[in-house]
Write a protein that holds these residues in place. Structure first.
Motif, PDB file in Angstrom:
ATOM      1  N   ASP A  71       0.808  -1.218   0.000  1.00 43.45           N
ATOM      2  CA  ASP A  71       0.000   0.000   0.000  1.00 43.45           C
ATOM      3  C   ASP A  71       0.842   1.269   0.000  1.00 43.45           C
ATOM      4  N   TRP A  72       2.149   1.133  -0.066  1.00 46.21           N
ATOM      5  CA  TRP A  72       3.056   2.270   0.157  1.00 46.21           C
ATOM      6  C   TRP A  72       3.616   2.775  -1.161  1.00 46.21           C
ATOM      7  N   THR A  73       3.735   4.090  -1.274  1.00 46.70           N
ATOM      8  CA  THR A  73       4.440   4.712  -2.390  1.00 46.70           C
ATOM      9  C   THR A  73       5.378   5.786  -1.826  1.00 46.70           C
ATOM     10  N   GLU A 163       3.814   0.406 -13.003  1.00 46.06           N
ATOM     11  CA  GLU A 163       4.186   1.702 -12.459  1.00 46.06           C
ATOM     12  C   GLU A 163       3.529   1.987 -11.122  1.00 46.06           C
ATOM     13  N   GLY A 164       2.494   1.251 -10.758  1.00 46.24           N
ATOM     14  CA  GLY A 164       1.824   1.502  -9.504  1.00 46.24           C
ATOM     15  C   GLY A 164       2.504   0.776  -8.365  1.00 46.24           C
ATOM     16  N   HIS A 165       1.812   0.704  -7.199  1.00 47.17           N
ATOM     17  CA  HIS A 165       2.404   0.036  -6.058  1.00 47.17           C
ATOM     18  C   HIS A 165       1.804  -1.327  -5.825  1.00 47.17           C
ATOM     19  N   SER A 166       0.798  -1.720  -6.579  1.00 42.21           N
ATOM     20  CA  SER A 166       0.220  -3.039  -6.453  1.00 42.21           C
ATOM     21  C   SER A 166       0.836  -3.966  -7.482  1.00 42.21           C
ATOM     22  N   HIS A 167       1.052  -5.234  -7.076  1.00 42.30           N
ATOM     23  CA  HIS A 167       1.530  -6.177  -8.057  1.00 42.30           C
ATOM     24  C   HIS A 167       0.551  -7.331  -8.214  1.00 42.30           C
ATOM     25  N   SER A 168      -0.742  -7.060  -8.057  1.00 36.46           N
ATOM     26  CA  SER A 168      -1.741  -8.102  -8.146  1.00 36.46           C
ATOM     27  C   SER A 168      -1.838  -8.693  -9.534  1.00 36.46           C
ATOM     28  N   ASP A 169      -1.401  -7.960 -10.565  1.00 41.43           N
ATOM     29  CA  ASP A 169      -1.523  -8.464 -11.923  1.00 41.43           C
ATOM     30  C   ASP A 169      -0.157  -8.793 -12.536  1.00 41.43           C
ATOM     31  N   LEU A 170       0.863  -8.977 -11.702  1.00 40.85           N
ATOM     32  CA  LEU A 170       2.184  -9.270 -12.233  1.00 40.85           C
ATOM     33  C   LEU A 170       2.286 -10.730 -12.646  1.00 40.85           C
ATOM     34  N   GLY A 258      -4.805 -12.777  -4.098  1.00 39.89           N
ATOM     35  CA  GLY A 258      -3.682 -13.007  -4.988  1.00 39.89           C
ATOM     36  C   GLY A 258      -2.374 -12.485  -4.443  1.00 39.89           C
ATOM     37  N   LEU A 259      -1.468 -12.132  -5.357  1.00 39.09           N
ATOM     38  CA  LEU A 259      -0.134 -11.675  -4.969  1.00 39.09           C
ATOM     39  C   LEU A 259      -0.176 -10.379  -4.182  1.00 39.09           C
ATOM     40  N   SER A 260      -1.189  -9.573  -4.404  1.00 39.41           N
ATOM     41  CA  SER A 260      -1.379  -8.352  -3.624  1.00 39.41           C
ATOM     42  C   SER A 260      -2.503  -8.577  -2.630  1.00 39.41           C
ATOM     43  N   PRO A 261      -2.289  -8.250  -1.338  1.00 43.28           N
ATOM     44  CA  PRO A 261      -3.294  -8.560  -0.325  1.00 43.28           C
ATOM     45  C   PRO A 261      -4.573  -7.752  -0.438  1.00 43.28           C
ATOM     46  N   GLU A 262      -4.581  -6.699  -1.279  1.00 48.07           N
ATOM     47  CA  GLU A 262      -5.819  -5.941  -1.442  1.00 48.07           C
ATOM     48  C   GLU A 262      -6.682  -6.472  -2.580  1.00 48.07           C
ATOM     49  N   ALA A 263      -6.185  -7.493  -3.307  1.00 51.51           N
ATOM     50  CA  ALA A 263      -6.964  -8.067  -4.403  1.00 51.51           C
ATOM     51  C   ALA A 263      -8.210  -8.743  -3.843  1.00 51.51           C
TER      52      ALA A 263
END
Length: 343
Positions: A71-73, A163-170, A258-263
């Motif tokens: 969640d951090w940038t 470019e964002g801080h989430s990697h839910s779609d990596l 998923g890979l990002s806990p906010e997904a």
């Protein structure tokens, strides 16, 4: 009021105001003369850098205690702190979606050495959002109504272009540090970075690394020995953060998110996992402390099982920091809870 008392009161007020002003600042901008100034992107790198750097290093971490790094940038003050440091340690593998812009913003006059700590680790390819389906084939397909291969594929190179801080779609799992075997490679990369930045103290860095290496190898041995004797190999987790741990110790993670806990998972996915937990008599559902346990709690109630903590070690809570917890104490706790869940 006497003049001396008035002067004392004014002095106390000035000191109080200075203290309050300091509380609002990010201490990452502080530099230490005569030491290697190191900025790290999240907790495991911070811990390893402090252990290896010892008295020769001044290490600060960008992400504050209690903050989930997903969640951090970074802010402008973080960029300023990194630009003045000798070393900037980031994980890579897509964890810090902001890092390319961050490095470009350091400026041409910056002398900072930027090190990708995950370099050399064999990365887990593919965002296995539907591990239940992949591992359990026909029964998962019946519960979920779709297969993992039905999901749209990511474009090649997405892990480095985000470019964002989430990697839910990596398309790469970045959570390497959850396995002591991967952590060994990260620590070696950090040692090499210190030696390059400060070759005068190479012997000290080598000695500190050797001590850390021994502890990580002992931890790896404990995980290998103490997890090998269980017939059950499935664990249900809130966040798909344990792929490397499962790969190295022959476990299978079934993730709510998923890979990002906010997904956000879909309703049919939750139902499928709940049915799987009931059918296979999974005793616990794991949650983590830096994100809301609501989904894990809801699923546990639906499946009528209990919850346990499995810590992805992305950061410390303020309570853990006060208690003196670190990478090793949290990993030992993870091992204890994994043994409970596999019984």
């Amino acid at each position: 009021m006497k003049p001396s008392s008035k002067k004392l009161l004014i002095l106390m007020l000035i000191l109080a105001m200075a203290a309050l002003a300091g509380c609002g600042k990010n201490n990452s901008s502080n530099q230490a003369e005569g030491k290697v100034n190191v900025v790290t992107s999240f907790y495991p790198l911070y811990y390893f850098a402090k252990e290896i750097g010892g008295d020769h290093a001044h290490v600060v971490n960008l992400v504050a205690t209690g903050v989930e790094p997903h969640d951090w940038t970074p802010k402008s003050r973080d960029l300023e702190a990194a630009s003045k440091a000798q070393l900037f340690l980031y994980h890579g593998a897509g964890l810090e979606g902001w890092v390319d812009h961050f490095l470009n913003g350091l400026g041409s006059d910056s002398q900072v050495l930027a090190i990708e700590a995950s370099k050399g680790i064999t990365l887990i390819q593919g965002n296995h959002e539907h591990a239940l389906e992949e591992e359990h084939g026909h029964e998962a397909e019946g519960e979920h109504g779709h297969k993992a291969e039905d999901q749209p594929a990511e474009e090649e190179g997405g892990a480095h272009e985000e470019e964002g801080h989430s990697h839910s779609d990596l398309d790469v799992d970045p959570h390497t540090w959850t396995s002591p075997r991967s952590a060994l490679i990260m620590a070696a990369n950090i040692r090499d970075a210190y030696v390059k930045a400060d070759p005068e103290h190479q012997a000290d860095y080598e000695k500190s690394f050797a001590s850390l290496e021994e502890r990580l190898k002992e931890l790896d041995s404990k995980f290998t020995q103490q997890l090998s004797g269980y017939e059950r190999r499935d664990i249900v987790v809130s966040h798909q953060a344990f792929g490397y741990l499962c790969r190295d110790y022959n476990l299978n993670q079934i993730a709510i998110m998923g890979l990002s806990p906010e997904a956000e998972p879909r309703a049919q996915d939750l139902l499928g996992i709940a049915n799987f937990v009931k059918e296979h008599q999974i005793p616990y559902i794991f949650f983590e402390e830096l994100v809301s346990p609501q989904l894990a709690d809801t699923l546990a109630r639906e499946a009528r099982v209990d919850t346990l903590v499995l810590n992805p070690l992305e950061g410390l809570t303020s309570e853990q920091e006060k208690a003196g917890d670190d990478y090793f104490t949290l990993m030992e706790r993870n091992l204890e809870n994994l043994q409970k869940a596999l019984q």
